[in-house]
Design a protein around this motif. Structure first.
Motif, short mmCIF file in Angstrom:
data_model
loop_
_atom_site.label_atom_id
_atom_site.label_comp_id
_atom_site.label_asym_id
_atom_site.label_seq_id
_atom_site.Cartn_x
_atom_site.Cartn_y
_atom_site.Cartn_z
N ALA A 58 5.06 -2.25 -5.16
CA ALA A 58 3.72 -2.63 -5.65
C ALA A 58 3.72 -4.04 -6.22
CB ALA A 58 3.25 -1.63 -6.71
N SER A 59 4.79 -4.42 -6.91
CA SER A 59 4.85 -5.75 -7.51
C SER A 59 4.94 -6.84 -6.45
CB SER A 59 6.05 -5.86 -8.46
OG SER A 59 7.27 -5.67 -7.75
N ALA A 60 5.30 -6.46 -5.21
CA ALA A 60 5.35 -7.42 -4.09
C ALA A 60 4.03 -7.45 -3.34
CB ALA A 60 6.49 -7.07 -3.14
N GLY A 61 3.01 -6.75 -3.83
CA GLY A 61 1.70 -6.79 -3.20
C GLY A 61 1.45 -5.68 -2.21
N PHE A 62 2.37 -4.68 -2.13
CA PHE A 62 2.16 -3.57 -1.20
C PHE A 62 1.18 -2.58 -1.81
CE2 PHE A 62 2.96 0.46 0.87
CZ PHE A 62 3.15 0.09 2.19
N ARG A 63 0.20 -2.15 -1.02
CA ARG A 63 -0.84 -1.24 -1.48
C ARG A 63 -0.74 0.09 -0.75
NH1 ARG A 63 -2.76 -6.19 -0.58
NH2 ARG A 63 -3.53 -5.61 1.48
N PRO A 64 -1.11 1.19 -1.41
CA PRO A 64 -0.97 2.50 -0.77
C PRO A 64 -1.78 2.63 0.52
CG PRO A 64 -2.23 2.66 -2.82
CD PRO A 64 -1.62 1.30 -2.79
N GLU A 65 -2.93 1.95 0.61
CA GLU A 65 -3.73 2.04 1.83
C GLU A 65 -3.11 1.30 3.01
OE1 GLU A 65 -5.75 -1.18 -0.76
OE2 GLU A 65 -4.71 0.74 -1.05
N THR A 66 -2.02 0.57 2.76
CA THR A 66 -1.31 -0.09 3.87
C THR A 66 -0.64 0.95 4.75
OG1 THR A 66 -0.92 -2.04 2.50
CG2 THR A 66 0.48 -1.79 4.43
N PHE A 67 -0.24 2.07 4.18
CA PHE A 67 0.44 3.09 4.98
C PHE A 67 -0.51 3.69 6.02
CE2 PHE A 67 4.00 3.72 1.87
CZ PHE A 67 5.00 3.59 2.80
N ALA A 68 0.02 3.84 7.23
CA ALA A 68 -0.72 4.45 8.33
C ALA A 68 0.15 5.52 8.98
CB ALA A 68 -1.13 3.40 9.36
N PRO A 69 0.21 6.73 8.40
CA PRO A 69 0.96 7.81 9.05
C PRO A 69 0.39 8.08 10.43
CG PRO A 69 0.39 8.38 6.78
CD PRO A 69 -0.40 7.14 7.12
N CYS A 70 1.27 8.37 11.38
CA CYS A 70 0.81 8.56 12.75
C CYS A 70 1.63 9.63 13.44
CB CYS A 70 0.89 7.25 13.54
SG CYS A 70 2.57 6.76 13.97
N PHE A 71 1.16 10.03 14.61
CA PHE A 71 1.92 10.93 15.48
C PHE A 71 1.91 10.34 16.88
CE2 PHE A 71 1.94 14.39 18.63
CZ PHE A 71 3.17 14.95 18.34
N LEU A 81 4.48 -8.94 0.18
CA LEU A 81 4.07 -8.01 1.24
C LEU A 81 2.56 -7.82 1.27
CD1 LEU A 81 6.85 -5.28 0.76
CD2 LEU A 81 6.88 -7.27 2.28
N SER A 82 1.83 -8.71 0.64
CA SER A 82 0.39 -8.53 0.51
C SER A 82 -0.34 -8.69 1.84
CB SER A 82 -0.17 -9.53 -0.51
OG SER A 82 0.05 -10.87 -0.10
N ARG A 83 0.27 -9.37 2.82
CA ARG A 83 -0.39 -9.56 4.12
C ARG A 83 -0.02 -8.47 5.13
NH1 ARG A 83 1.73 -14.42 2.96
NH2 ARG A 83 3.11 -14.45 4.76
N TRP A 84 0.82 -7.54 4.70
CA TRP A 84 1.18 -6.40 5.56
C TRP A 84 -0.01 -5.46 5.59
CZ3 TRP A 84 6.17 -3.02 4.53
CH2 TRP A 84 6.44 -2.23 5.66
N LYS A 85 -0.65 -5.36 6.74
CA LYS A 85 -1.91 -4.62 6.85
C LYS A 85 -1.70 -3.17 7.24
CE LYS A 85 -6.55 -5.20 8.85
NZ LYS A 85 -7.37 -6.01 9.79
N TYR A 86 -0.74 -2.90 8.14
CA TYR A 86 -0.50 -1.55 8.63
C TYR A 86 1.00 -1.25 8.58
CZ TYR A 86 -5.07 -2.47 10.80
OH TYR A 86 -6.39 -2.82 11.04
N ALA A 87 1.39 -0.37 7.66
CA ALA A 87 2.77 0.11 7.61
C ALA A 87 2.79 1.47 8.30
CB ALA A 87 3.26 0.21 6.17
#
Length: 587
Positions: free
Chosen positions: A312-325, A286-292
């Protein structure tokens, strides 16, 4: 990047894409996310060609300006149908399928009648179901079931000359707190929101949007289909059913199809944590996932943390998350916070119940996740009773003004007048969102819906906070949904707190009784409240909208009328003949 704000219409942009980047992939429909070769693909040129063919067919059936009810699952035909409607000068009205449940069939019929649909469009596979629904309900509009046939051409078809004011889509609200209403979305609204989306979530060459969200929901239609297509990014789609059946399939889609942005409500991320075990994380990238993107329902900090830790072991980073409204009445996107670790505010719970945000630093407060800064929107926080603007740090109703705000509700003057064109002081033109929130240092924190907030013993209580806390503490509730409601008391005083919640599986009576007692203790310990009643339901027993939002008002009505059919009813007396016939009895 194409100039969306300078365009006259949505159709102008699609014509330009077909001419300038005709061979670039526009849409991919995926049946098997683990197999990149399984997708049905349409380039921008093919999408334009197929839309012209269908628009020509529509013109023979419907006059310009007619509404077209789209009853189609996730498919290339759906995307072609939406664009075909716009090419023909018609109004697309996406809806869920009628299905087999009476409440869903009634909702679709209500939309069809409210929109005065001139025809219905479905797929060949769904045609028999749609015809049966129409015949059963006396709905006589013609039913079309076009297929994408790239051998057919309509090069001489003249696309309707829409402008930014032309009505493009009727986006019906989900109906979580009331009957669905049709937001009138213009070409200008779509272009403005797509421009905001593209500027907020910039992608590199070859990166795409994609996901499983329902195509009739604003987050699916606007967020994952129209906005990325208008921006020239392209999109990859799979069915919602495939995700719900196997949540890992969504993550495989992101990995195998170079998806940089995928969006989902909070429950979907929670479902991945509970249904994708550690051993199934191995092999994912999931390392190329830029915006979750997380939106459509309250974003929970614990879910963000749990998801990040699990993947995290799949490459997901906390800054990938983009909470929105976002909301249908604002076309979609209102605020977001991409490419940073989510900002979480810990607040004094007593102050929050009184409408004030007072940060605490000892970790004992109620957490709120920032939905970021407002995007191309003018916002005010307003007291919903006095209609006066509130000071920063005070909780009130979010009011919005901007080019993405739609023109009102379709042929509903009363609702339009109560919601749109509102005045704050000397300023006018604001949309009342019905959502409670607060602005802190320019960041938007959404606390809940006005109509769903409960007043218990003079305290303002948010039901989703209690529901989430219960699932966190009780394993039998994981993977399910609940509905915490307030019901009237005999003396007309503040309402009783009632917990209605699904359980993962049927259990013996004594286990359900013990679970209900434990849930009462959790509500008392975490919130200082007494649960008047705990009602445990089988899966599917808590009603939700077509987009997955809990219909708390409906559940309240069913409770009061005694129409629930619980597995265990603690402090509740259902009607005779229900699954549990008395207080504290289970089937």
């Amino acid at each position: 990047m194409v100039d969306l704000l300078g365009a006259r219409s949505v159709t102008e942009i699609f014509e330009r894409h077909a001419h300038d980047q005709g061979q670039r992939s526009a849409v991919a429909i995926v049946n098997d996310p683990s197999d990149p070769d399984s997708a049905q693909k349409l380039s921008y040129a093919q999408l334009d060609q197929a839309a012209r063919v269908f628009a020509q067919e529509l013109r023979q059936v419907c006059p310009v300006g007619s509404r077209v009810l789209l009853l189609q699952p996730t498919s290339a035909e759906f995307v072609v149908s939406v664009l075909g409607c716009l090419y023909a000068g018609l109004v697309a009205v996406p809806s869920s399928m009628p299905g087999r449940y009476r409440q869903d069939q009634r909702r679709v019929l209500g939309i069809a009648h409210d929109a005065e649909a001139a025809c219905v469009v479905t797929t060949p596979d769904e045609r028999d179901e749609v015809l049966a629904w129409a015949e059963q309900n006396g709905f006589t509009a013609p039913v079309l079931s076009p297929e994408v046939d790239l051998a057919r051409r309509a090069d001489d078809f003249e696309i309707y000359g829409a402008d930014r004011q032309t009505l493009a889509v009727l986006q019906y609200t989900s109906g979580s707190t009331s009957d669905p209403k049709g937001s009138i979305v213009s070409h200008g609204n779509l272009l403005a929101n797509a421009a905001t989306t593209a500027a907020t979530f910039p992608l590199q060459e070859g990166q795409r949007f994609g996901g499983w969200l329902p195509n009739y929901h604003d987050m699916g239609l606007m967020g994952l289909i129209l906005s990325p297509l208008l921006a020239g990014y392209g999109t990859v789609l799979m069915s919602p059913t495939a995700f719900l059946r196997r949540p890992r399939a969504w993550l495989e889609l992101i990995e195998n199809f170079d998806i940089a942005l995928s969006a989902a409500p909070n429950f979907a991320y929670e479902l991945c944590v509970t249904r994708v075990p550690e051993e199934k994380v191995q092999g994912l990238d999931l390392s190329r996932w830029k915006y979750a993107v997380s939106g459509s329902e309250p974003v929970k900090a614990s879910v963000l943390d749990d998801f990040t830790a699990r993947f995290a072991s799949a490459g997901f980073r906390p800054e990938t998350f983009a909470p929105c409204f976002g909301m249908a009445e604002a076309t979609l996107l209102v605020s977001s916070s991409p490419r940073r670790v989510p900002v979480v505010l810990s607040c004094d719970p007593d102050a929050l119940e009184q409408g004030r945000v007072e940060p605490v630093v000892d970790g004992t407060g109620r957490t709120l996740v920032s939905c970021g800064e407002l995007l191309d929107m003018d916002a005010r926080i307003v007291d919903p009773q006095t209609l006066q603007e509130l000071a920063p740090g005070r909780v009130g109703e979010l009011w919005l003004r901007g080019s993405s705000v739609v023109g009102g509700y379709w042929r509903n003057e009363e609702a339009t007048g109560a919601t749109f064109g509102q005045k704050v002081g000397a300023e006018s033109g604001f949309l009342r969102t019905g959502d409670l929130g607060v602005l802190v240092d320019g960041e938007l924190y959404v606390t809940g819906r006005i109509k769903e907030m409960m007043i218990i013993r003079g305290r303002n209580v948010y039901p989703h906070d209690i529901e989430h806390e219960l699932r966190q503490h009780h394993e039998p509730l994981r993977d399910t949904v609940g509905s915490v409601v307030s019901v009237p008391t005999a003396d007309g005083d503040d309402g009783h707190l009632v917990v209605i919640h699904e359980v993962r599986r049927r259990s013996p009576e004594e286990e359900l009784a013990a679970l209900a007692a434990q849930m009462r203790k959790t509500v008392s310990r975490e919130f200082g409240l007494r649960a008047h009643s705990v009602v445990l339901m089988r899966r599917g027993g808590v009603r939700r909208t077509t987009s997955g939002k809990v219909q708390r008002s409906s559940m309240r009505s069913l409770y009061v009328s005694g129409e629930l059919e619980p597995l265990w009813a603690d402090g509740y007396r259902p009607q005779a003949g229900s699954a549990a016939s008395g207080t504290g009895e289970a089937s």
